[in-house]
Design a protein around this motif. Structure first.
Motif, PDB file in Angstrom:
ATOM      1  N   HIS A  50      25.833   3.459  18.179  1.00 43.14           N
ATOM      2  CA  HIS A  50      24.608   4.133  18.623  1.00 43.14           C
ATOM      3  C   HIS A  50      24.813   4.722  20.023  1.00 43.14           C
ATOM      4  CE1 HIS A  50      20.187   4.628  19.032  1.00 43.14           C
ATOM      5  NE2 HIS A  50      20.393   4.272  20.286  1.00 43.14           N
ATOM      6  N   PHE A  51      25.394   3.924  20.903  1.00 48.09           N
ATOM      7  CA  PHE A  51      25.627   4.394  22.278  1.00 48.09           C
ATOM      8  C   PHE A  51      26.603   5.564  22.292  1.00 48.09           C
ATOM      9  CE2 PHE A  51      24.845  -0.305  23.235  1.00 48.09           C
ATOM     10  CZ  PHE A  51      23.483  -0.103  23.371  1.00 48.09           C
ATOM     11  N   ALA A  52      27.659   5.472  21.476  1.00 46.44           N
ATOM     12  CA  ALA A  52      28.646   6.554  21.404  1.00 46.44           C
ATOM     13  C   ALA A  52      27.990   7.832  20.877  1.00 46.44           C
ATOM     14  CB  ALA A  52      29.820   6.139  20.519  1.00 46.44           C
ATOM     15  N   LEU A 100      17.702  14.832  25.837  1.00 44.05           N
ATOM     16  CA  LEU A 100      18.453  14.752  27.098  1.00 44.05           C
ATOM     17  C   LEU A 100      18.137  13.461  27.858  1.00 44.05           C
ATOM     18  CD1 LEU A 100      18.211  18.442  28.353  1.00 44.05           C
ATOM     19  CD2 LEU A 100      20.267  17.255  27.545  1.00 44.05           C
ATOM     20  N   VAL A 101      16.874  13.092  27.894  1.00 41.79           N
ATOM     21  CA  VAL A 101      16.467  11.926  28.685  1.00 41.79           C
ATOM     22  C   VAL A 101      16.850  10.606  28.007  1.00 41.79           C
ATOM     23  CG1 VAL A 101      14.469  10.688  29.607  1.00 41.79           C
ATOM     24  CG2 VAL A 101      14.651  13.169  29.895  1.00 41.79           C
ATOM     25  N   MET A 102      16.736  10.538  26.693  1.00 38.26           N
ATOM     26  CA  MET A 102      17.011   9.271  26.006  1.00 38.26           C
ATOM     27  C   MET A 102      18.451   8.778  26.209  1.00 38.26           C
ATOM     28  SD  MET A 102      14.695   9.390  22.599  1.00 38.26           S
ATOM     29  CE  MET A 102      15.305   7.790  22.091  1.00 38.26           C
ATOM     30  N   PRO A 103      19.471   9.635  26.046  1.00 39.90           N
ATOM     31  CA  PRO A 103      20.829   9.144  26.311  1.00 39.90           C
ATOM     32  C   PRO A 103      21.022   8.717  27.771  1.00 39.90           C
ATOM     33  CG  PRO A 103      20.920  11.158  25.027  1.00 39.90           C
ATOM     34  CD  PRO A 103      19.490  10.978  25.463  1.00 39.90           C
ATOM     35  N   LEU A 117      29.939   2.954  28.527  1.00 34.98           N
ATOM     36  CA  LEU A 117      29.746   3.350  27.133  1.00 34.98           C
ATOM     37  C   LEU A 117      31.080   3.792  26.545  1.00 34.98           C
ATOM     38  CD1 LEU A 117      26.544   5.525  27.663  1.00 34.98           C
ATOM     39  CD2 LEU A 117      26.641   3.136  26.930  1.00 34.98           C
ATOM     40  N   ASN A 118      31.546   3.057  25.550  1.00 34.70           N
ATOM     41  CA  ASN A 118      32.777   3.406  24.870  1.00 34.70           C
ATOM     42  C   ASN A 118      32.439   4.396  23.762  1.00 34.70           C
ATOM     43  OD1 ASN A 118      34.933   3.396  22.922  1.00 34.70           O
ATOM     44  ND2 ASN A 118      35.742   1.610  23.992  1.00 34.70           N
ATOM     45  N   VAL A 119      33.098   5.537  23.767  1.00 25.41           N
ATOM     46  CA  VAL A 119      32.810   6.585  22.792  1.00 25.41           C
ATOM     47  C   VAL A 119      33.892   6.578  21.723  1.00 25.41           C
ATOM     48  CG1 VAL A 119      32.320   9.043  22.449  1.00 25.41           C
ATOM     49  CG2 VAL A 119      31.628   7.916  24.571  1.00 25.41           C
ATOM     50  N   PHE A 120      33.663   5.721  20.726  1.00 25.57           N
ATOM     51  CA  PHE A 120      34.544   5.590  19.564  1.00 25.57           C
ATOM     52  C   PHE A 120      36.005   5.376  19.943  1.00 25.57           C
ATOM     53  CE2 PHE A 120      31.024   8.377  17.940  1.00 25.57           C
ATOM     54  CZ  PHE A 120      30.413   7.397  17.175  1.00 25.57           C
TER      55      PHE A 120
END
Length: 185
Positions: A50-52, A100-103, A117-120
């Motif tokens: 989800h974070f990625a 834009l704001v939520m991430p 945040l680790n992106v995959f």
């Protein structure tokens, strides 16, 4: 350029729109899967996706925003009622704002946990230089969750508007964001 092309979004705008739509849909599914996870550890592993996706959505929306500034979208259909044009504009702006704001809020909250945040596994977005505060992070995530529900509501309004124009009005509005089909006046 044909008149139809003056009414249709560019191929880049279409691609970015649909990539964001797919990514948002994926985040909703991932969140549901995380809520059903049997353990806290499994939930954390699922939520990492989800974070990625949030990082990817943020990048895609930024790209779409920049593209929109450089390549303005086609004008709204003048045959639509004034309230429809106003609702469409307001809904689009609100969706952009939330995307834009939520991430950023998610990144801020994770930073309050002291995590990046680790992106995959491709790269990591480091935590913001903020004082760790897990209690505040939890509160930010509660607001983030509420914002997600509002965003889903806005997306439903967006989809219903597209369906209304396509099914009831049959004016081809949906084809403005598709590379095929006739866009009527």
């Amino acid at each position: 350029m044909t008149a139809d092309h003056n009414k249709r979004y560019s191929g880049v705008a279409m691609t970015l729109h649909w990539l964001v739509a797919i990514a948002v849909f994926a985040t909703v599914i991932v969140t549901q899967l995380a809520e059903e996870a049997p353990t806290r550890e499994a939930r954390g592993e699922i939520m990492a996706n989800h974070f990625a996706l949030g990082v990817i959505i943020f990048a895609l929306v930024l790209a779409r925003f920049v593209w929109r500034i450089v390549n303005p979208p086609p004008p709204q259909n003048p045959a639509h009622a004034g309230w429809e044009r106003a609702l469409a504009k307001t809904t689009h702006l609100a969706i952009y704002a939330f995307l834009l704001v939520m991430p950023l809020a998610g990144w801020f909250a994770m930073s309050k946990y002291g995590s990046g945040l680790n992106v995959f596994g491709l790269f990591e977005v480091p935590p913001l230089p903020v004082e760790p505060d897990p209690e505040a992070a939890g509160g930010i995530f509660e607001i983030h969750e509420l914002a997600g529900k509002i965003l889903i509501g806005l997306i439903v309004i967006h989809i219903l508007g597209a369906l209304k124009h396509s099914v009831m009005d049959r004016d081809g509005t949906i084809f403005r964001m598709l590379p095929f089909g006739e866009v009527k006046s």
